[in-house]
Design a protein around this motif. Structure first.
Motif, PDB file in Angstrom:
ATOM      1  N   ALA A 284       7.956  -8.605   2.295  1.00 29.79           N
ATOM      2  CA  ALA A 284       7.840  -7.256   1.725  1.00 29.79           C
ATOM      3  C   ALA A 284       7.288  -7.352   0.302  1.00 29.79           C
ATOM      4  CB  ALA A 284       9.209  -6.589   1.705  1.00 29.79           C
ATOM      5  N   LYS A 285       6.428  -6.405  -0.053  1.00 32.78           N
ATOM      6  CA  LYS A 285       5.748  -6.463  -1.349  1.00 32.78           C
ATOM      7  C   LYS A 285       6.369  -5.510  -2.365  1.00 32.78           C
ATOM      8  CE  LYS A 285       2.590  -9.304   0.111  1.00 32.78           C
ATOM      9  NZ  LYS A 285       3.219  -9.529   1.436  1.00 32.78           N
ATOM     10  N   THR A 286       6.400  -5.979  -3.614  1.00 30.04           N
ATOM     11  CA  THR A 286       6.701  -5.062  -4.712  1.00 30.04           C
ATOM     12  C   THR A 286       5.437  -4.984  -5.564  1.00 30.04           C
ATOM     13  OG1 THR A 286       7.611  -6.925  -5.954  1.00 30.04           O
ATOM     14  CG2 THR A 286       9.190  -5.487  -4.860  1.00 30.04           C
ATOM     15  N   ILE A 287       5.227  -3.833  -6.135  1.00 23.72           N
ATOM     16  CA  ILE A 287       4.034  -3.612  -6.968  1.00 23.72           C
ATOM     17  C   ILE A 287       4.521  -3.392  -8.405  1.00 23.72           C
ATOM     18  CG2 ILE A 287       1.986  -2.150  -7.307  1.00 23.72           C
ATOM     19  CD1 ILE A 287       1.947  -3.596  -4.625  1.00 23.72           C
TER      20      ILE A 287
ATOM     21  N   LEU B 129       1.617   0.553 -10.550  1.00 24.84           N
ATOM     22  CA  LEU B 129       2.033   1.843  -9.973  1.00 24.84           C
ATOM     23  C   LEU B 129       1.612   2.987 -10.890  1.00 24.84           C
ATOM     24  CD1 LEU B 129       5.585   0.969  -8.614  1.00 24.84           C
ATOM     25  CD2 LEU B 129       3.473   1.297  -7.303  1.00 24.84           C
ATOM     26  N   GLU B 130       1.632   2.733 -12.188  1.00 24.71           N
ATOM     27  CA  GLU B 130       1.226   3.767 -13.142  1.00 24.71           C
ATOM     28  C   GLU B 130      -0.261   4.118 -12.963  1.00 24.71           C
ATOM     29  OE1 GLU B 130       3.182   5.595 -14.796  1.00 24.71           O
ATOM     30  OE2 GLU B 130       1.532   6.709 -15.693  1.00 24.71           O
ATOM     31  N   LYS B 131      -1.064   3.087 -12.680  1.00 25.45           N
ATOM     32  CA  LYS B 131      -2.491   3.355 -12.426  1.00 25.45           C
ATOM     33  C   LYS B 131      -2.653   4.243 -11.188  1.00 25.45           C
ATOM     34  CE  LYS B 131      -3.914  -1.151 -14.191  1.00 25.45           C
ATOM     35  NZ  LYS B 131      -4.313  -2.493 -13.771  1.00 25.45           N
ATOM     36  N   CYS B 132      -1.841   3.983 -10.163  1.00 22.43           N
ATOM     37  CA  CYS B 132      -1.901   4.800  -8.942  1.00 22.43           C
ATOM     38  C   CYS B 132      -1.475   6.233  -9.248  1.00 22.43           C
ATOM     39  CB  CYS B 132      -0.998   4.208  -7.865  1.00 22.43           C
ATOM     40  SG  CYS B 132      -1.442   2.531  -7.380  1.00 22.43           S
ATOM     41  N   ARG B 133      -0.404   6.359 -10.061  1.00 25.18           N
ATOM     42  CA  ARG B 133       0.078   7.693 -10.458  1.00 25.18           C
ATOM     43  C   ARG B 133      -1.016   8.459 -11.187  1.00 25.18           C
ATOM     44  NH1 ARG B 133       4.632   5.246 -12.505  1.00 25.18           N
ATOM     45  NH2 ARG B 133       5.980   5.097 -10.705  1.00 25.18           N
ATOM     46  N   GLU B 134      -1.679   7.759 -12.114  1.00 24.16           N
ATOM     47  CA  GLU B 134      -2.733   8.410 -12.909  1.00 24.16           C
ATOM     48  C   GLU B 134      -3.889   8.852 -12.015  1.00 24.16           C
ATOM     49  OE1 GLU B 134      -3.764   5.593 -15.932  1.00 24.16           O
ATOM     50  OE2 GLU B 134      -1.845   5.869 -16.967  1.00 24.16           O
ATOM     51  N   LEU B 135      -4.222   8.022 -11.039  1.00 25.99           N
ATOM     52  CA  LEU B 135      -5.322   8.383 -10.136  1.00 25.99           C
ATOM     53  C   LEU B 135      -4.953   9.619  -9.328  1.00 25.99           C
ATOM     54  CD1 LEU B 135      -8.124   7.590  -9.078  1.00 25.99           C
ATOM     55  CD2 LEU B 135      -6.980   6.255  -7.326  1.00 25.99           C
TER      56      LEU B 135
ATOM     57  N   THR C 164       0.844  -1.206   0.000  1.00 28.16           N
ATOM     58  CA  THR C 164       0.000   0.000   0.000  1.00 28.16           C
ATOM     59  C   THR C 164       0.875   1.251   0.000  1.00 28.16           C
ATOM     60  OG1 THR C 164      -1.555  -1.255   1.368  1.00 28.16           O
ATOM     61  CG2 THR C 164      -1.987   1.094   1.101  1.00 28.16           C
ATOM     62  N   ARG C 165       1.990   1.173   0.739  1.00 35.84           N
ATOM     63  CA  ARG C 165       2.877   2.346   0.785  1.00 35.84           C
ATOM     64  C   ARG C 165       3.415   2.684  -0.606  1.00 35.84           C
ATOM     65  NH1 ARG C 165       6.234   0.859   4.501  1.00 35.84           N
ATOM     66  NH2 ARG C 165       7.897   0.234   3.093  1.00 35.84           N
ATOM     67  N   ARG C 166       3.787   1.672  -1.389  1.00 32.25           N
ATOM     68  CA  ARG C 166       4.279   1.929  -2.752  1.00 32.25           C
ATOM     69  C   ARG C 166       3.168   2.544  -3.608  1.00 32.25           C
ATOM     70  NH1 ARG C 166       7.075   3.600  -4.764  1.00 32.25           N
ATOM     71  NH2 ARG C 166       7.568   2.509  -6.683  1.00 32.25           N
ATOM     72  N   MET C 167       1.959   2.041  -3.435  1.00 36.43           N
ATOM     73  CA  MET C 167       0.831   2.601  -4.187  1.00 36.43           C
ATOM     74  C   MET C 167       0.629   4.076  -3.838  1.00 36.43           C
ATOM     75  SD  MET C 167      -1.769  -0.658  -3.870  1.00 36.43           S
ATOM     76  CE  MET C 167      -3.154   0.124  -4.711  1.00 36.43           C
ATOM     77  N   VAL C 168       0.759   4.369  -2.549  1.00 31.27           N
ATOM     78  CA  VAL C 168       0.575   5.756  -2.085  1.00 31.27           C
ATOM     79  C   VAL C 168       1.691   6.653  -2.622  1.00 31.27           C
ATOM     80  CG1 VAL C 168       0.779   7.180   0.009  1.00 31.27           C
ATOM     81  CG2 VAL C 168      -0.818   5.246  -0.067  1.00 31.27           C
ATOM     82  N   GLU C 169       2.916   6.144  -2.602  1.00 33.75           N
ATOM     83  CA  GLU C 169       4.031   6.947  -3.134  1.00 33.75           C
ATOM     84  C   GLU C 169       3.785   7.289  -4.597  1.00 33.75           C
ATOM     85  OE1 GLU C 169       7.386   4.981  -0.162  1.00 33.75           O
ATOM     86  OE2 GLU C 169       7.325   4.380  -2.272  1.00 33.75           O
ATOM     87  N   ALA C 170       3.277   6.305  -5.356  1.00 38.03           N
ATOM     88  CA  ALA C 170       3.012   6.548  -6.775  1.00 38.03           C
ATOM     89  C   ALA C 170       1.881   7.562  -6.947  1.00 38.03           C
ATOM     90  CB  ALA C 170       2.668   5.239  -7.478  1.00 38.03           C
TER      91      ALA C 170
END
Ligand SMILES: Cc1cc2nc3c(=O)[nH]c(=O)nc-3n(C[C@H](O)[C@H](O)[C@H](O)COP(=O)(O)O)c2cc1C
Length: 168
Positions: A141-144, A149-155, A20-26
């Motif tokens: 630990a998770k990698t996305i 991550l691009e979808k998160c960035r776009e959102l 989730t943290r990686r998604m948030v960073e993106a």
């Protein structure tokens, strides 16, 4: 004419194994491209009612744990729900869910609380599955994936752009 008022995007999240943290960073990276928007990223434990009241839009991001949003995110909503009720009507929000294989129930729970707050969803919940099945994989630990991550960035970019333009 004075300068345009800066809008605030508040991102509140919890993450146990980093997905989730990686998604948030993106998402925050995406929002950062919008000069008229200040993005604040707060962990669920440090976010409080004043942060909610002081924002113009929101991203709520949580893992799905035991078919629910994480306990830390629930605690955030429990502490903030009534202090903010009736005072943030109509503001925009989106949700990010990091799940092993499902995520629908966590998304539903966040949406239900947001509906109670009379927030306006600007997108369907973005659910990313990490496909961990064994206890070892679930606790690792998770990698996305970059595409996710691009979808998160776009959102993040879309929400910030809407805030800056005054669409939301
Ligand atoms: C206690 C626990 C319960 C979980 N329950 C679910 C679940 O009900 N549904 C699901 O899809 N994934 C479930 N998962 C998997 C997590 O959602 C997944 O590992 C996700 O990547 C966690 O996000 P995070 O890395 O931000 O902590 C669970 C993980 C843990 C540790």
């Amino acid at each position: 004419m004075g300068a345009e008022a800066v809008k605030t995007l508040l991102i509140v999240y919890h993450s146990m194994t980093g997905g989730t943290r990686r998604m948030v960073e993106a998402a925050a990276e995406g929002a950062a491209g919008e000069s008229g928007v200040l993005t604040r990223v707060l962990g669920a434990a440090e976010a409080g009612p004043e942060d909610v009241l002081g924002a113009d839009g929101y991203i709520f991001a949580t893992p799905e744990n035991l078919a629910a949003m994480s306990g830390m995110m629930k605690d955030f909503f429990d502490r903030c729900y009534y202090p903010a009720l009736g005072r943030i009507n109509g503001r925009a929000y989106a949700s990010l869910i990091c799940a092993g294989s499902d995520g629908e129930n966590a998304a539903r729970q966040v949406a239900r609380i947001a509906t109670g707050w009379r927030l306006k969803p600007v997108a369907a919940p973005l659910i990313i599955c990490t496909h961990a099945q064994t206890p070892e994989a679930i606790l690792a630990a998770k990698t996305i994936a970059q595409a996710d991550l691009e979808k998160c960035r776009e959102l993040g970019a879309a929400l910030a752009a809407g805030l800056a333009l005054g669409i939301y």
